[in-house]
Design a protein around this motif. Sequence first.
Motif, PDB file in Angstrom:
ATOM      1  N   ARG A 194       1.039  -1.149  -0.003  1.00  0.00           N
ATOM      2  CA  ARG A 194      -0.136   0.035  -0.055  1.00  0.00           C
ATOM      3  C   ARG A 194       0.941   1.271  -0.005  1.00  0.00           C
ATOM      4  N   ASN A 195       0.460   2.479  -0.730  1.00  0.00           N
ATOM      5  CA  ASN A 195       0.922   3.643  -0.494  1.00  0.00           C
ATOM      6  C   ASN A 195       0.784   4.032   0.918  1.00  0.00           C
ATOM      7  N   ALA A 196       1.570   4.422   1.857  1.00  0.00           N
ATOM      8  CA  ALA A 196       1.423   5.119   3.077  1.00  0.00           C
ATOM      9  C   ALA A 196       2.236   6.163   3.344  1.00  0.00           C
ATOM     10  N   CYS A 197       1.813   6.894   4.179  1.00  0.00           N
ATOM     11  CA  CYS A 197       2.509   7.918   4.842  1.00  0.00           C
ATOM     12  C   CYS A 197       3.468   7.547   5.778  1.00  0.00           C
ATOM     13  N   PRO A 198       5.084   7.976   5.504  1.00  0.00           N
ATOM     14  CA  PRO A 198       6.009   7.698   6.433  1.00  0.00           C
ATOM     15  C   PRO A 198       5.936   8.177   7.838  1.00  0.00           C
ATOM     16  N   ALA A 199       5.465   9.461   7.942  1.00  0.00           N
ATOM     17  CA  ALA A 199       5.359  10.290   8.958  1.00  0.00           C
ATOM     18  C   ALA A 199       4.881   9.541  10.099  1.00  0.00           C
ATOM     19  N   GLU A 200       5.545   9.421  11.088  1.00  0.00           N
ATOM     20  CA  GLU A 200       4.895   8.448  12.267  1.00  0.00           C
ATOM     21  C   GLU A 200       3.959   8.935  12.858  1.00  0.00           C
ATOM     22  N   THR A 201       3.858  10.327  12.970  1.00  0.00           N
ATOM     23  CA  THR A 201       2.532  10.849  13.730  1.00  0.00           C
ATOM     24  C   THR A 201       1.291  10.829  12.891  1.00  0.00           C
ATOM     25  N   CYS A 202       1.348  10.526  11.572  1.00  0.00           N
ATOM     26  CA  CYS A 202       0.307  10.771  10.530  1.00  0.00           C
ATOM     27  C   CYS A 202      -0.543   9.585  10.510  1.00  0.00           C
ATOM     28  N   GLY A 203      -0.039   8.455   9.931  1.00  0.00           N
ATOM     29  CA  GLY A 203      -0.731   7.125   9.956  1.00  0.00           C
ATOM     30  C   GLY A 203      -1.589   6.900   8.842  1.00  0.00           C
ATOM     31  N   PHE A 204      -1.636   7.833   7.647  1.00  0.00           N
ATOM     32  CA  PHE A 204      -2.306   7.608   6.591  1.00  0.00           C
ATOM     33  C   PHE A 204      -2.020   6.580   5.631  1.00  0.00           C
ATOM     34  N   VAL A 205      -3.133   5.655   5.441  1.00  0.00           N
ATOM     35  CA  VAL A 205      -2.833   4.607   4.329  1.00  0.00           C
ATOM     36  C   VAL A 205      -3.685   4.726   3.058  1.00  0.00           C
ATOM     37  N   HIS A 206      -3.236   4.746   1.740  1.00  0.00           N
ATOM     38  CA  HIS A 206      -4.180   4.769   0.729  1.00  0.00           C
ATOM     39  C   HIS A 206      -4.550   3.356   0.200  1.00  0.00           C
ATOM     40  N   TYR A 207      -5.541   3.018   0.366  1.00  0.00           N
ATOM     41  CA  TYR A 207      -6.132   1.556   0.065  1.00  0.00           C
ATOM     42  C   TYR A 207      -6.525   1.497  -1.405  1.00  0.00           C
ATOM     43  N   ASP A 208      -6.765   2.548  -2.206  1.00  0.00           N
ATOM     44  CA  ASP A 208      -6.890   2.659  -3.476  1.00  0.00           C
ATOM     45  C   ASP A 208      -8.187   1.659  -3.991  1.00  0.00           C
ATOM     46  N   ASN A 209      -9.171   1.777  -2.953  1.00  0.00           N
ATOM     47  CA  ASN A 209     -10.183   0.870  -3.422  1.00  0.00           C
ATOM     48  C   ASN A 209     -10.860   1.409  -4.741  1.00  0.00           C
ATOM     49  N   PRO A 210     -11.729   0.333  -5.177  1.00  0.00           N
ATOM     50  CA  PRO A 210     -12.451   0.513  -6.552  1.00  0.00           C
ATOM     51  C   PRO A 210     -13.583   1.575  -6.352  1.00  0.00           C
ATOM     52  N   THR A 211     -13.884   2.238  -7.479  1.00  0.00           N
ATOM     53  CA  THR A 211     -15.141   2.967  -7.570  1.00  0.00           C
ATOM     54  C   THR A 211     -16.302   2.155  -8.002  1.00  0.00           C
ATOM     55  N   PRO A 212     -17.290   2.369  -7.370  1.00  0.00           N
ATOM     56  CA  PRO A 212     -18.578   1.479  -7.812  1.00  0.00           C
ATOM     57  C   PRO A 212     -19.293   2.400  -9.206  1.00  0.00           C
ATOM     58  N   ALA A 213     -19.634   1.687  -9.905  1.00  0.00           N
ATOM     59  CA  ALA A 213     -20.229   2.287 -11.166  1.00  0.00           C
ATOM     60  C   ALA A 213     -21.414   1.280 -11.631  1.00  0.00           C
ATOM     61  N   VAL A 214     -22.319   1.843 -12.622  1.00  0.00           N
ATOM     62  CA  VAL A 214     -23.197   0.912 -12.937  1.00  0.00           C
ATOM     63  C   VAL A 214     -23.274   0.645 -14.454  1.00  0.00           C
ATOM     64  N   GLY A 215     -23.675  -0.333 -14.982  1.00  0.00           N
ATOM     65  CA  GLY A 215     -23.710  -0.524 -16.546  1.00  0.00           C
ATOM     66  C   GLY A 215     -25.232  -1.044 -16.675  1.00  0.00           C
ATOM     67  N   VAL A 216     -25.637  -0.860 -17.809  1.00  0.00           N
ATOM     68  CA  VAL A 216     -27.068  -1.118 -18.138  1.00  0.00           C
ATOM     69  C   VAL A 216     -27.172  -1.602 -19.441  1.00  0.00           C
ATOM     70  N   LEU A 217     -27.735  -3.104 -19.738  1.00  0.00           N
ATOM     71  CA  LEU A 217     -27.914  -3.508 -20.994  1.00  0.00           C
ATOM     72  C   LEU A 217     -29.575  -3.112 -21.189  1.00  0.00           C
ATOM     73  N   ILE A 218     -29.519  -2.004 -22.147  1.00  0.00           N
ATOM     74  CA  ILE A 218     -31.207  -1.713 -22.426  1.00  0.00           C
ATOM     75  C   ILE A 218     -31.858  -2.580 -23.534  1.00  0.00           C
ATOM     76  N   GLU A 219     -32.976  -2.946 -23.027  1.00  0.00           N
ATOM     77  CA  GLU A 219     -33.984  -3.464 -24.218  1.00  0.00           C
ATOM     78  C   GLU A 219     -34.979  -2.268 -24.257  1.00  0.00           C
ATOM     79  N   HIS A 220     -35.149  -2.081 -25.602  1.00  0.00           N
ATOM     80  CA  HIS A 220     -35.925  -0.729 -26.066  1.00  0.00           C
ATOM     81  C   HIS A 220     -36.892  -1.374 -27.465  1.00  0.00           C
ATOM     82  N   GLN A 221     -38.083  -1.232 -27.335  1.00  0.00           N
ATOM     83  CA  GLN A 221     -38.985  -1.576 -28.353  1.00  0.00           C
ATOM     84  C   GLN A 221     -38.434  -3.367 -29.046  1.00  0.00           C
ATOM     85  N   GLY A 222     -38.124  -4.042 -28.063  1.00  0.00           N
ATOM     86  CA  GLY A 222     -37.909  -5.215 -28.452  1.00  0.00           C
ATOM     87  C   GLY A 222     -36.296  -5.670 -28.972  1.00  0.00           C
TER      88      GLY A 222
END
Length: 181
Positions: free
Chosen positions: A27-55
């Motif tokens: 993980r990318n993390a802050c090396p400063a001992e007083t900070c403690g931030f860790v970048h988890y780089d979690n995925p972004t949720p998105a939607v996809g739609v398979l559309i049916e229109h007029q058959g």
Amino acid sequence: MSFRFCPKCATPLAQRTFDEDGGPAMRNACPAETCGFVHYDNPTPAVGVLIEHQGDIVLARGAGWPEGFFALVTGYLEKNEDPLKGIAREVKEETNLDVVQTQIIGNYIFERKNEVMLCYFAKCEGEIRLSPELVEIKRYQPHELRPWPRATGFAVADWMRSRGLDVKFIDRPPINAEPKK
């Protein structure tokens, strides 16, 4: 979203190994001992739609995509937005259609953009008017679909299989590839 600097203290981030439930993880993390931030780089949720229109099944080509590149209507979820409301909003914004019935297809990883795609099939009504995000649509009979071998293409294949249709994948250029001349 990738960070190069700590968003808490502005120190440059450094790669560190963390012992997690699934074993060691870099993980990318802050090396400063007083900070403690860790970048988890979690995925972004998105939607996809398979559309049916007029058959017909409707696939769309996004602005800036190569000629002949058609896919699902997709978009990011808004903060606190239910995925079903997100697909109705995206379909309305991009095609002007109204979603009248939905069915979950499945969830798929889109590695290139670090997204988790929540994919649905939606029966839609209304008159199609494309937003500036889309340049054209293409209509297919379900048996004519040829899924592509990644993310939303796997959703199309799963939807076809659920209806007993034969699945034949096609090769596709990367989305940012130059069209062949």
